[in-house]
Design a protein around this motif. Structure first.
Motif, PDB file in Angstrom:
ATOM      1  N   VAL A   1      -3.701  11.012  -8.910  1.00 49.23           N
ATOM      2  CA  VAL A   1      -2.641  10.095  -9.317  1.00 49.23           C
ATOM      3  C   VAL A   1      -3.032   9.521 -10.676  1.00 49.23           C
ATOM      4  O   VAL A   1      -4.123   8.971 -10.829  1.00 49.23           O
ATOM      5  CB  VAL A   1      -2.459   8.956  -8.298  1.00 49.23           C
ATOM      6  N   THR A   2      -2.150   9.682 -11.651  1.00 50.16           N
ATOM      7  CA  THR A   2      -2.393   9.162 -12.989  1.00 50.16           C
ATOM      8  C   THR A   2      -1.233   8.267 -13.385  1.00 50.16           C
ATOM      9  O   THR A   2      -0.074   8.687 -13.340  1.00 50.16           O
ATOM     10  CB  THR A   2      -2.541  10.304 -14.009  1.00 50.16           C
ATOM     11  N   VAL A   3      -1.569   7.032 -13.738  1.00 49.82           N
ATOM     12  CA  VAL A   3      -0.561   6.049 -14.122  1.00 49.82           C
ATOM     13  C   VAL A   3      -0.751   5.733 -15.599  1.00 49.82           C
ATOM     14  O   VAL A   3      -1.810   5.238 -16.002  1.00 49.82           O
ATOM     15  CB  VAL A   3      -0.666   4.777 -13.278  1.00 49.82           C
ATOM     16  N   SER A   4       0.262   6.026 -16.381  1.00 48.32           N
ATOM     17  CA  SER A   4       0.172   5.779 -17.824  1.00 48.32           C
ATOM     18  C   SER A   4       0.731   4.399 -18.160  1.00 48.32           C
ATOM     19  O   SER A   4       1.652   3.910 -17.516  1.00 48.32           O
ATOM     20  CB  SER A   4       0.938   6.854 -18.591  1.00 48.32           C
TER      21      SER A   4
ATOM     22  N   LEU B   1       3.173   0.782  -9.572  1.00 47.62           N
ATOM     23  CA  LEU B   1       1.875   1.357  -9.924  1.00 47.62           C
ATOM     24  C   LEU B   1       1.369   0.810 -11.251  1.00 47.62           C
ATOM     25  O   LEU B   1       2.142   0.533 -12.183  1.00 47.62           O
ATOM     26  CB  LEU B   1       1.977   2.873  -9.975  1.00 47.62           C
ATOM     27  N   GLU B   2       0.058   0.675 -11.315  1.00 47.99           N
ATOM     28  CA  GLU B   2      -0.628   0.136 -12.481  1.00 47.99           C
ATOM     29  C   GLU B   2      -1.631   1.176 -12.988  1.00 47.99           C
ATOM     30  O   GLU B   2      -2.099   2.010 -12.203  1.00 47.99           O
ATOM     31  CB  GLU B   2      -1.357  -1.148 -12.088  1.00 47.99           C
ATOM     32  N   PRO B   3      -1.968   1.131 -14.266  1.00 46.38           N
ATOM     33  CA  PRO B   3      -2.986   2.070 -14.763  1.00 46.38           C
ATOM     34  C   PRO B   3      -4.281   2.030 -13.959  1.00 46.38           C
ATOM     35  O   PRO B   3      -4.951   3.061 -13.816  1.00 46.38           O
ATOM     36  CB  PRO B   3      -3.202   1.607 -16.203  1.00 46.38           C
ATOM     37  N   GLU B   4      -4.600   0.874 -13.404  1.00 48.20           N
ATOM     38  CA  GLU B   4      -5.823   0.745 -12.602  1.00 48.20           C
ATOM     39  C   GLU B   4      -5.755   1.518 -11.287  1.00 48.20           C
ATOM     40  O   GLU B   4      -6.774   1.666 -10.609  1.00 48.20           O
ATOM     41  CB  GLU B   4      -6.104  -0.736 -12.308  1.00 48.20           C
ATOM     42  N   ASP B   5      -4.581   1.973 -10.916  1.00 49.17           N
ATOM     43  CA  ASP B   5      -4.437   2.783  -9.708  1.00 49.17           C
ATOM     44  C   ASP B   5      -4.765   4.248  -9.948  1.00 49.17           C
ATOM     45  O   ASP B   5      -4.780   5.047  -9.007  1.00 49.17           O
ATOM     46  CB  ASP B   5      -2.997   2.680  -9.166  1.00 49.17           C
ATOM     47  N   THR B   6      -5.006   4.610 -11.189  1.00 52.54           N
ATOM     48  CA  THR B   6      -5.346   5.994 -11.516  1.00 52.54           C
ATOM     49  C   THR B   6      -6.642   6.399 -10.823  1.00 52.54           C
ATOM     50  O   THR B   6      -7.674   5.739 -10.960  1.00 52.54           O
ATOM     51  CB  THR B   6      -5.501   6.153 -13.039  1.00 52.54           C
ATOM     52  N   ALA B   7      -6.559   7.475 -10.051  1.00 55.84           N
ATOM     53  CA  ALA B   7      -7.711   7.934  -9.272  1.00 55.84           C
ATOM     54  C   ALA B   7      -7.332   9.210  -8.528  1.00 55.84           C
ATOM     55  O   ALA B   7      -6.153   9.584  -8.480  1.00 55.84           O
ATOM     56  CB  ALA B   7      -8.140   6.870  -8.266  1.00 55.84           C
ATOM     57  N   VAL B   8      -8.329   9.827  -7.945  1.00 54.80           N
ATOM     58  CA  VAL B   8      -8.073  10.859  -6.950  1.00 54.80           C
ATOM     59  C   VAL B   8      -7.970  10.160  -5.603  1.00 54.80           C
ATOM     60  O   VAL B   8      -8.852   9.377  -5.237  1.00 54.80           O
ATOM     61  CB  VAL B   8      -9.197  11.919  -6.924  1.00 54.80           C
ATOM     62  N   TYR B   9      -6.897  10.448  -4.896  1.00 53.86           N
ATOM     63  CA  TYR B   9      -6.641   9.813  -3.604  1.00 53.86           C
ATOM     64  C   TYR B   9      -6.974  10.786  -2.483  1.00 53.86           C
ATOM     65  O   TYR B   9      -6.533  11.944  -2.504  1.00 53.86           O
ATOM     66  CB  TYR B   9      -5.188   9.366  -3.512  1.00 53.86           C
ATOM     67  N   TYR B  10      -7.722  10.291  -1.515  1.00 56.06           N
ATOM     68  CA  TYR B  10      -8.159  11.097  -0.387  1.00 56.06           C
ATOM     69  C   TYR B  10      -7.639  10.502   0.911  1.00 56.06           C
ATOM     70  O   TYR B  10      -7.699   9.281   1.102  1.00 56.06           O
ATOM     71  CB  TYR B  10      -9.682  11.123  -0.311  1.00 56.06           C
ATOM     72  N   CYS B  11      -7.181  11.359   1.803  1.00 54.84           N
ATOM     73  CA  CYS B  11      -6.905  10.895   3.147  1.00 54.84           C
ATOM     74  C   CYS B  11      -8.080  11.262   4.040  1.00 54.84           C
ATOM     75  O   CYS B  11      -8.817  12.223   3.756  1.00 54.84           O
ATOM     76  CB  CYS B  11      -5.607  11.478   3.686  1.00 54.84           C
TER      77      CYS B  11
ATOM     78  N   ALA C   1       3.563   3.250 -15.667  1.00 53.97           N
ATOM     79  CA  ALA C   1       3.302   1.967 -15.022  1.00 53.97           C
ATOM     80  C   ALA C   1       4.611   1.358 -14.533  1.00 53.97           C
ATOM     81  O   ALA C   1       5.630   1.403 -15.231  1.00 53.97           O
ATOM     82  CB  ALA C   1       2.615   1.023 -15.999  1.00 53.97           C
ATOM     83  N   GLY C   2       4.559   0.817 -13.330  1.00 60.06           N
ATOM     84  CA  GLY C   2       5.756   0.274 -12.715  1.00 60.06           C
ATOM     85  C   GLY C   2       6.496   1.266 -11.844  1.00 60.06           C
ATOM     86  O   GLY C   2       7.408   0.880 -11.097  1.00 60.06           O
ATOM     87  N   GLY C   3       6.120   2.519 -11.925  1.00 65.30           N
ATOM     88  CA  GLY C   3       6.779   3.559 -11.158  1.00 65.30           C
ATOM     89  C   GLY C   3       6.236   3.678  -9.744  1.00 65.30           C
ATOM     90  O   GLY C   3       5.388   2.885  -9.305  1.00 65.30           O
ATOM     91  N   SER C   4       6.725   4.696  -9.051  1.00 62.44           N
ATOM     92  CA  SER C   4       6.373   4.906  -7.646  1.00 62.44           C
ATOM     93  C   SER C   4       5.999   6.355  -7.389  1.00 62.44           C
ATOM     94  O   SER C   4       6.456   7.265  -8.085  1.00 62.44           O
ATOM     95  CB  SER C   4       7.551   4.545  -6.734  1.00 62.44           C
ATOM     96  N   LEU C   5       5.175   6.534  -6.383  1.00 55.41           N
ATOM     97  CA  LEU C   5       4.839   7.858  -5.858  1.00 55.41           C
ATOM     98  C   LEU C   5       4.682   7.740  -4.357  1.00 55.41           C
ATOM     99  O   LEU C   5       4.315   6.671  -3.848  1.00 55.41           O
ATOM    100  CB  LEU C   5       3.529   8.380  -6.445  1.00 55.41           C
ATOM    101  N   ARG C   6       4.918   8.841  -3.666  1.00 53.81           N
ATOM    102  CA  ARG C   6       4.618   8.878  -2.235  1.00 53.81           C
ATOM    103  C   ARG C   6       3.663  10.030  -1.963  1.00 53.81           C
ATOM    104  O   ARG C   6       3.989  11.189  -2.239  1.00 53.81           O
ATOM    105  CB  ARG C   6       5.871   9.048  -1.389  1.00 53.81           C
ATOM    106  N   LEU C   7       2.522   9.687  -1.449  1.00 47.93           N
ATOM    107  CA  LEU C   7       1.541  10.687  -1.060  1.00 47.93           C
ATOM    108  C   LEU C   7       1.743  11.052   0.409  1.00 47.93           C
ATOM    109  O   LEU C   7       2.136  10.211   1.229  1.00 47.93           O
ATOM    110  CB  LEU C   7       0.126  10.167  -1.253  1.00 47.93           C
TER     111      LEU C   7
END
Length: 120
Positions: free
Chosen positions: A116-119, A85-95, A13-19
């Motif tokens: 995407v998994t946010v701990s 990022l927040e734990p609530e952002d955990t999901a499969v992301y689709y474009c 949590a608090g981190g970043s990712l780029r898809l």
């Protein structure tokens, strides 16, 4: 148009990712693009969309100020920078290609999804 999403992973949590979402074919620049996500047990939800030129964007309230969509038509790629990022952002992301609005029915093509998994 074939779409290949990548860049997902596990982050604190608090981190970043780029898809990234790479598209095949020469017609990428003619398509508006969007990102959706689906968490376990929940419906697929709209995250953000971008117009063909990149000049217009449309964000879900839940990600405004944290996520940024962009595209590079020369590289046939759309990006989703996800910060704070927040734990609530955990999901499969689709474009998806075909629209940049919230209704999934407006999209013609979908990628396979990236987890995407946010701990906490």
């Amino acid at each position: 148009v074939q779409l290949q999403a990548s860049g997902g992973g596990l982050v604190q949590a608090g981190g970043s990712l780029r898809l990234s979402c790479a598209a095949s074919g020469r017609t990428f620049r003619y398509y508006s693009m969007g990102w959706f996500r689906q968490a376990p047990g929940k419906e697929r939800e709209f995250v953000v969309g971008i117009s063909r030129s990149g000049g217009s964007t449309n964000y879900a309230d839940s990600v405004k100020g944290r996520f940024t969509i962009s595209r590079d038509n020369a590289k046939n790629t759309v990006y989703l920078q996800m910060n704070s990022l927040e734990p609530e952002d955990t999901a499969v992301y689709y474009c998806a290609a075909g629209s940049y609005f919230r209704d999934p029915a407006g999209y013609d093509y979908w990628g396979q999804g990236t987890q995407v998994t946010v701990s906490s």
